[in-house]
Structure formats: structure tokens, C-alpha cells
Write a protein that holds these residues in place. Structure first.
Motif, short mmCIF file in Angstrom:
data_model
loop_
_atom_site.label_atom_id
_atom_site.label_comp_id
_atom_site.label_asym_id
_atom_site.label_seq_id
_atom_site.Cartn_x
_atom_site.Cartn_y
_atom_site.Cartn_z
N ARG A 364 -8.47 19.22 24.99
CA ARG A 364 -8.12 20.58 24.58
C ARG A 364 -8.78 20.98 23.28
O ARG A 364 -8.76 22.16 22.91
N ARG A 365 -9.38 20.02 22.55
CA ARG A 365 -10.05 20.39 21.29
C ARG A 365 -11.21 19.44 21.05
O ARG A 365 -11.06 18.22 21.16
N GLN A 389 -10.08 31.74 17.20
CA GLN A 389 -8.72 31.21 17.18
C GLN A 389 -8.16 31.07 15.77
O GLN A 389 -7.09 31.58 15.47
N CYS A 399 -12.77 28.09 17.79
CA CYS A 399 -12.87 29.13 18.81
C CYS A 399 -12.30 28.64 20.14
O CYS A 399 -12.11 27.44 20.34
N GLN A 400 -12.05 29.58 21.01
CA GLN A 400 -11.58 29.26 22.36
C GLN A 400 -12.72 29.51 23.35
O GLN A 400 -13.36 30.55 23.32
N HIS A 402 -14.46 30.25 26.93
CA HIS A 402 -14.20 30.97 28.17
C HIS A 402 -15.19 30.46 29.22
O HIS A 402 -16.40 30.49 29.02
N ASP A 409 -12.04 26.12 30.60
CA ASP A 409 -11.51 27.41 30.16
C ASP A 409 -10.31 27.21 29.23
O ASP A 409 -9.36 26.50 29.56
N GLY A 410 -10.39 27.81 28.05
CA GLY A 410 -9.31 27.70 27.07
C GLY A 410 -9.45 26.55 26.11
O GLY A 410 -8.65 26.42 25.17
N GLU A 412 -10.45 24.45 22.94
CA GLU A 412 -10.76 24.83 21.57
C GLU A 412 -11.97 24.05 21.09
O GLU A 412 -12.08 22.85 21.32
#
Length: 434
Positions: A364-365, A389, A399-400, A402, A409-410, A412
Motif C-alpha cells: 500500500r506504500r 495525498q 501521492c496516490q 491511479h 490502484d490507490g 501510495e
């Protein structure tokens, strides 16, 4: 055919890290902003919704003149069709560039054909990042240290491996890139009445300069710059060149939206974080040393470049195994033996590793350090845009992503230039903080 937009600003970042800094600047000014990974399609624009600022992330800073022209020509056509009042060619705040690599002169000559205004302002400093332009000469801090250096005596930028800065007078620096004459507006003029400033600018433009360099050493300088530039942009669309201070200057002339996204604390990561460090900067080297919460994995650059896809897969397998165990991982390519590989080849190899890691582990990051590394690594991902973000430090945004792929997608992502961020930046990326 795409319809014209209502956006006030269009920008092209000559590398991905700089493009995200401008994205953060625009969002913090209250603009609805989105950064696309290339010239957006009509479908992508529709998915983004109404925008005040449209960005395109590129890699022109690492290109030769022929490649730059091929890259920037469709960018110019797109923003001409969008009818944005200001087309901002975003360069690094240290202006490192050269006639054969990332030439600012080539960029100006290519893009100015797509605007009507003969005024091409170049904003020379960004005080918020410790970049100061006084009487046309550029000065810069080194990382977060308080000392300020003339750019040709800067401990890092004067020794940049690709585009060393050997001239502090930006007018002479740009002349080497076939951008001349470039007269300068010196900061004492900003204290004069607006009519006096306008008359001085008119006198300069009567000489048909290639561009006009504008001092910026204090926040109040940016307000004067913004007033001069925006007044002219409302008369005819113009090309502006410089770091994110171009947007900071323009924002002083725009009503601040109630939904402005100010710099705000960063939440801790959910799950392990992967960082790819490809910068040779001493600032990034310090950040690597202070990243005590990560499993640091040195990457043999020569083997990675020479081994191609097989070597990239083997390295990705090793890194992914650590991440699946719940450990945050810092992969360090900088400083290892390159075996004669070019910086571009090293960055491309890093991108191949990143794409293969993300194919194996749902993260996720993530973070990427280094301008070329960031540009080429993100290009290896199936993503079409970035939105702002949070801020990790001045010049470094989270940032996120896309993407049409659910796994990406989503996600970070932090992209940072070699000179940006405090020593504990990678720790902040993992644990959060101001």
C-alpha cells in the motif's frame, strides 16, 4: 477531439519527482489537480473530473535534444488544445541541465510554438526549498543544512554525475543551451509601483528576448512575480519556466479555495514499505543510513544491468520474500559498482525490479529516491495518474497512484529527488509524522 478545459494551469515536469512537487504545490493552493503519466486520453480526463491544474509527468531532464523535441511536441499540442492560460515547463530548482542532456533551451524553443504570448518568464528561485536567485545568480542549500552555496560551488550540484552546474549566472547557463538573450528582472524592481514594473518589462520585451529571468529570493518576491506573469497570461497564453515556485507565484493571484490541501501530518503505513534508492546524493546516503527500521539490501548494479530480465526477477524474488515476511525493505543501487553502465540503464533496471516486486506482493506504500530512477521506475508500472495525498517535507509529497489494475490502484507512492528531504525521511515514510 478533446474539448478545451477550464484549467488555469498546465504543467509538464521534466522528471517525475519534480512533477509531484508541483502537484503538491497546486493541491495545497486549493486547485483541483491531477498528474498524468503522459498526455492524457479523453477517457482519462473524463475519469479525472473537473480540474484546475493538469500535469504531465515526463523524463525530459534525462533526454538528448532530439528525444526532448519528440517528447514535448505532443505536450505542447495538448495544452494548446486545452487552452490553459499558463503552460509551465517545470525544471529542477537547481536548474541542472546541459546542451546535450535536458536542455532548457530545447524545451523553450519547442513549447513556445504552442502559445501566443512572446513573454517567457523564467522564475529563478524557490525560497521554500532553499533556492535563491539574486541578480540572476542561483544559490542553494545542500539538503536540510542551513548553509547556502553558490550553485557552481554547491557540494553536490557542482559535481552532479550527468549535469554538473559550473555557472551560477543562470543567464549564462541558459545561453550555453541556445537560449539567449535572456535579460533579468532583479528583485529591487519588485519594490517599485506596478506601472514601473510593467514599463520595465515592456522595455525588455521590445528587444525580443528568448526569455526573461525573474529573481526570487523571498516569499514576497513571488507575489510580485505572480502579478506580472498572471496579468500577461490573461492577455495571451504564455509559457513559464522554473521550479514549483511558478505555481506558488501564480497562486498569490488566485482566490484560495476552501478545500485547499495544506501540508498535513502523514499517517503511518499500513503494512511493510518498499523503498528503491537510486540516488547518488549525499542527502539520500544519509537517509539510507538513518533508515533503521528497514532491511537494507545492496543491489549489484552491474549484475542487474548485464543480467537483464533474469537478474531483475531474481532480485525481485529476494525482495518480495522479505516483504511477505512483513519486513520493510530498502533496496540500494546507489554507490554499488556499475560496471560502466549508464545512469539511464541503472534506472531502467531498477524499474524492472520494482515492477516485478509489485507483481508478487500487494503493497500500500512505496518510495523511490532519485530523479531518473523515479521517472523510469514509475513508467514501468501500469499507471495513468497521480493525485496528492500528504507532505513528508518541503519538496517531497506522498501521492496516490491511479491505475486500471486493482493491485496498483490507490497505492501510495513517494517520489523524491536526490537533494530532497531530511535525514529521517524514509523513517517518516514508514512511521508517519509531521
Amino acid at each position: 477531439m478533446m474539448a478545451a478545459s477550464t484549467a488555469r494551469l498546465g504543467w509538464y515536469g521534466d522528471d517525475f519527482t519534480g512533477a509531484t512537487d508541483t502537484l503538491a504545490t497546486a493541491a495545497q493552493a486549493g486547485l483541483r489537480a491531477l498528474l498524468f503519466m503522459g498526455v492524457p486520453t479523453s477517457v482519462q480526463l473524463q475519469r479525472a473530473g473537473p480540474l484546475d491544474a493538469i500535469g504531465i509527468a515526463g523524463a525530459a531532464r534525462a533526454m538528448d535534444p532530439e528525444a526532448m523535441r519528440a517528447e514535448l511536441e505532443p505536450v505542447g499540442r495538448f495544452f494548446a488544445q486545452m487552452r490553459v492560460p499558463v503552460l509551465h515547463y517545470k525544471v529542477c530548482s537547481t536548474f541542472d541541465s546541459a546542451p546535450q542532456v535536458g536542455s532548457i533551451g530545447v524545451a523553450v524553443h519547442t513549447l513556445r510554438q504552442h502559445v501566443e504570448n512572446r513573454f517567457v518568464p523564467i522564475v529563478g528561485g524557490q525560497p521554500s526549498l532553499g533556492r535563491y536567485c539574486v541578480f540572476g545568480n542561483l544559490f542553494a542549500r545542500a539538503g536540510s543544512a542551513p548553509s547556502v552555496h553558490r550553485i557552481d560551488r554547491h557540494p553536490t550540484m557542482s559535481r552532479h554525475p550527468v549535469t554538473p552546474m559550473q555557472e551560477s549566472d543562470l543567464r549564462l547557463h541558459l545561453a550555453q543551451q541556445a537560449l539567449q538573450p535572456v535579460p533579468g528582472i532583479d528583485y529591487p524592481l519588485y519594490a517599485q509601483p506596478l506601472a514601473h514594473q510593467e514599463a520595465a518589462l515592456d522595455a525588455m520585451l521590445a528587444g525580443h528576448p528568448a526569455a526573461v529571468l525573474m529573481d526570487a529570493s523571498r516569499p514576497e518576491d513571488l507575489q510580485a512575480v505572480g502579478q506580472l506573469v498572471w496579468r500577461r497570461a490573461q492577455q495571451a497564453r504564455l509559457l513559464a519556466v522554473g521550479p514549483s515556485s511558478v505555481v506558488q507565484a501564480l497562486a498569490t493571484q488566485w482566490p484560495r479555495a476552501a478545500a485547499a490541501m495544506d501540508a498535513r501530518p502523514l499517517a503511518a503505513a499500513q503494512g511493510p514499505v518498499f523503498v528503491l534508492a537510486g540516488s547518488l546524493s549525499p542527502v539520500t546516503a544519509q537517509q539510507v543510513r538513518m533508515a533503521v527500521s528497514y532491511e537494507t539490501v545492496p543491489v549489484d548494479v552491474a549484475s542487474l544491468v548485464e543480467g537483464g530480465d533474469a537478474a531483475a526477477q531474481a532480485m525481485a524474488d529476494r525482495l518480495a520474500a522479505l516483504l511477505r515476511d512483513g519486513r520493510s525493505v530498502l533496496a540500494v543501487t546507489a554507490g554499488s559498482a556499475s560496471g560502466g553502465a549508464t545512469a539511464h540503464a541503472v534506472a531502467q533496471a531498477g524499474g524492472r525490479v520494482l515492477a516485478r516486486v509489485l507483481a508478487q506482493v500487494a503493497l500500500r506504500r512505496i518510495g523511490i529516491a532519485g530523479g531518473d530512477t523515479s521517472s523510469l521506475a514509475v513508467q514501468s508500472l501500469a499507471a495513468w495518474g497521480l493525485s496528492y495525498q500528504a507532505s513528508l517535507s518541503p519538496g517531497v509529497a506522498l501521492c496516490q497512484l491511479h491505475s486500471d489494475l486493482a493491485a496498483l490502484d490507490g497505492m501510495e507512492i513517494m517520489l523524491k529527488g536526490g537533494q530532497m528531504g531530511p535525514g529521517d525521511l524514509f523513517e517518516r515514510l514508514l512511521h508517519g509524522g509531521p
